[in-house]
Design a protein around this motif. Structure first.
Motif, short mmCIF file in Angstrom:
data_model
loop_
_atom_site.label_atom_id
_atom_site.label_comp_id
_atom_site.label_asym_id
_atom_site.label_seq_id
_atom_site.Cartn_x
_atom_site.Cartn_y
_atom_site.Cartn_z
N PHE A 98 0.84 -1.20 0.00
CA PHE A 98 0.00 0.00 0.00
C PHE A 98 0.87 1.26 0.00
O PHE A 98 0.67 2.17 -0.80
CB PHE A 98 -0.92 0.02 1.22
CG PHE A 98 -2.16 -0.82 1.10
CD1 PHE A 98 -2.48 -1.51 -0.05
CD2 PHE A 98 -3.03 -0.92 2.17
CE1 PHE A 98 -3.63 -2.28 -0.15
CE2 PHE A 98 -4.19 -1.69 2.09
CZ PHE A 98 -4.49 -2.37 0.93
N PHE A 99 1.84 1.29 0.92
CA PHE A 99 2.69 2.48 1.00
C PHE A 99 3.58 2.61 -0.23
O PHE A 99 3.83 3.73 -0.70
CB PHE A 99 3.52 2.46 2.29
CG PHE A 99 2.68 2.70 3.51
CD1 PHE A 99 1.94 3.86 3.67
CD2 PHE A 99 2.59 1.73 4.51
CE1 PHE A 99 1.16 4.08 4.77
CE2 PHE A 99 1.80 1.93 5.63
CZ PHE A 99 1.08 3.11 5.77
N THR A 125 -8.30 -0.02 3.52
CA THR A 125 -8.38 -0.35 2.09
C THR A 125 -9.17 0.70 1.32
O THR A 125 -8.76 1.11 0.22
CB THR A 125 -9.00 -1.75 1.89
OG1 THR A 125 -8.25 -2.69 2.65
CG2 THR A 125 -8.97 -2.16 0.43
N LEU A 126 -10.30 1.14 1.86
CA LEU A 126 -11.10 2.13 1.14
C LEU A 126 -10.37 3.46 1.02
O LEU A 126 -10.35 4.05 -0.07
CB LEU A 126 -12.47 2.32 1.81
CG LEU A 126 -13.39 3.33 1.12
CD1 LEU A 126 -13.63 2.98 -0.35
CD2 LEU A 126 -14.71 3.44 1.87
N LYS A 138 -5.66 1.29 -11.86
CA LYS A 138 -7.02 0.91 -12.26
C LYS A 138 -7.50 -0.39 -11.61
O LYS A 138 -8.69 -0.57 -11.38
CB LYS A 138 -7.11 0.79 -13.79
CG LYS A 138 -6.79 2.08 -14.52
CD LYS A 138 -7.77 3.17 -14.17
CE LYS A 138 -7.44 4.43 -14.96
NZ LYS A 138 -8.07 5.60 -14.44
N TRP A 139 -6.60 -1.29 -11.32
CA TRP A 139 -6.96 -2.60 -10.76
C TRP A 139 -6.90 -2.61 -9.22
O TRP A 139 -6.96 -3.68 -8.61
CB TRP A 139 -6.05 -3.68 -11.33
CG TRP A 139 -4.59 -3.31 -11.28
CD1 TRP A 139 -3.87 -2.65 -12.22
CD2 TRP A 139 -3.69 -3.55 -10.19
NE1 TRP A 139 -2.58 -2.47 -11.81
CE2 TRP A 139 -2.43 -3.02 -10.56
CE3 TRP A 139 -3.80 -4.18 -8.96
CZ2 TRP A 139 -1.31 -3.08 -9.74
CZ3 TRP A 139 -2.69 -4.23 -8.13
CH2 TRP A 139 -1.46 -3.69 -8.53
N ALA A 140 -6.83 -1.46 -8.60
CA ALA A 140 -6.70 -1.37 -7.13
C ALA A 140 -7.87 -1.99 -6.39
O ALA A 140 -7.73 -2.40 -5.23
CB ALA A 140 -6.52 0.09 -6.71
N VAL A 141 -9.01 -2.12 -7.04
CA VAL A 141 -10.19 -2.71 -6.40
C VAL A 141 -9.93 -4.15 -5.95
O VAL A 141 -10.56 -4.64 -5.01
CB VAL A 141 -11.42 -2.61 -7.34
CG1 VAL A 141 -11.31 -3.56 -8.52
CG2 VAL A 141 -12.70 -2.81 -6.57
#
Length: 191
Positions: free
Chosen positions: A44-45, A120-121, A132-135
């Motif tokens: 994430f970071f 996450t949100l 784009k694929w972060a979901v």
């Protein structure tokens, strides 16, 4: 009404918990352990700093850390105020379920669900236009939350409430970030 909702909660918990099989116990124990997710936090970071200018990335990281502190505090205050026993600590239900963990604090609401959905949100809102694929990363809070049923420590309503509170908190922090931190960046770069 409340009694029927709590009955549904207990019955659904017992049903879901007893679906667990011994061959997957180790999997759920690893999934429910926060340390197992350290590589995800690093990822994430990494994406925040890789895809964003340093001054923005630092502010987004500070916002994420502030959210974590907020969720931890809110979770602890709520658990102590509501004082709902965990299913693993209730004798009647404890005899019917599979217990893989035995925390002794209170149950409502799930801090695992709240923190994982919140982190996450908020992270997703920061990076969604760049990745784009972060979901895909929403698999983490879903598995992390579900693990709490399979290890025997949270009712479904604990998880649902935690998830909603986590998402609401993330939206609040995103709004605050845009209102204060992002705006101050615009003003500081103009000067």
């Amino acid at each position: 009404m409340l009694e029927s909702l709590l009955k549904w909660d207990r019955d659904t918990f017992v049903y879901l918990n007893t679906l667990g099989v011994e061959e997957y116990d180790r999997f759920w124990i690893v999934i429910t352990t926060i340390n197992s997710w350290i590589p995800l936090f690093i990822t994430f970071f990494f994406f925040i700093f890789y895809k964003t200018k340093n001054n923005i990335a630092i502010r987004q990281t500070a916002c994420l850390l502030g959210l974590v502190l907020f969720i931890i505090t809110l979770t602890n205050l709520t658990k102590n105020a509501v004082a709902r026993l965990r299913p693993n600590n209730e004798g009647e239900i404890g005899a019917l379920i599979r217990i893989l963990k035995s925390p002794t604090d209170y149950s409502f609401f799930s801090g695992h669900a709240a923190s994982s959905f919140a982190i996450t949100l908020l992270w997703y809102l920061f990076v969604r236009k760049k990745i784009k694929w972060a979901v895909v990363f929403f698999v983490w809070p879903m598995l992390f939350s579900l693990s709490r049923i399979f290890v025997g420590v949270h009712y479904p309503l604990d998880i649902i409430a935690g998830s909603l509170i986590g998402c609401g908190s993330a939206l609040l922090f995103y709004l605050l970030y845009n209102q204060f931190l992002a705006k101050s960046l615009k003003y500081s770069t103009k000067g």
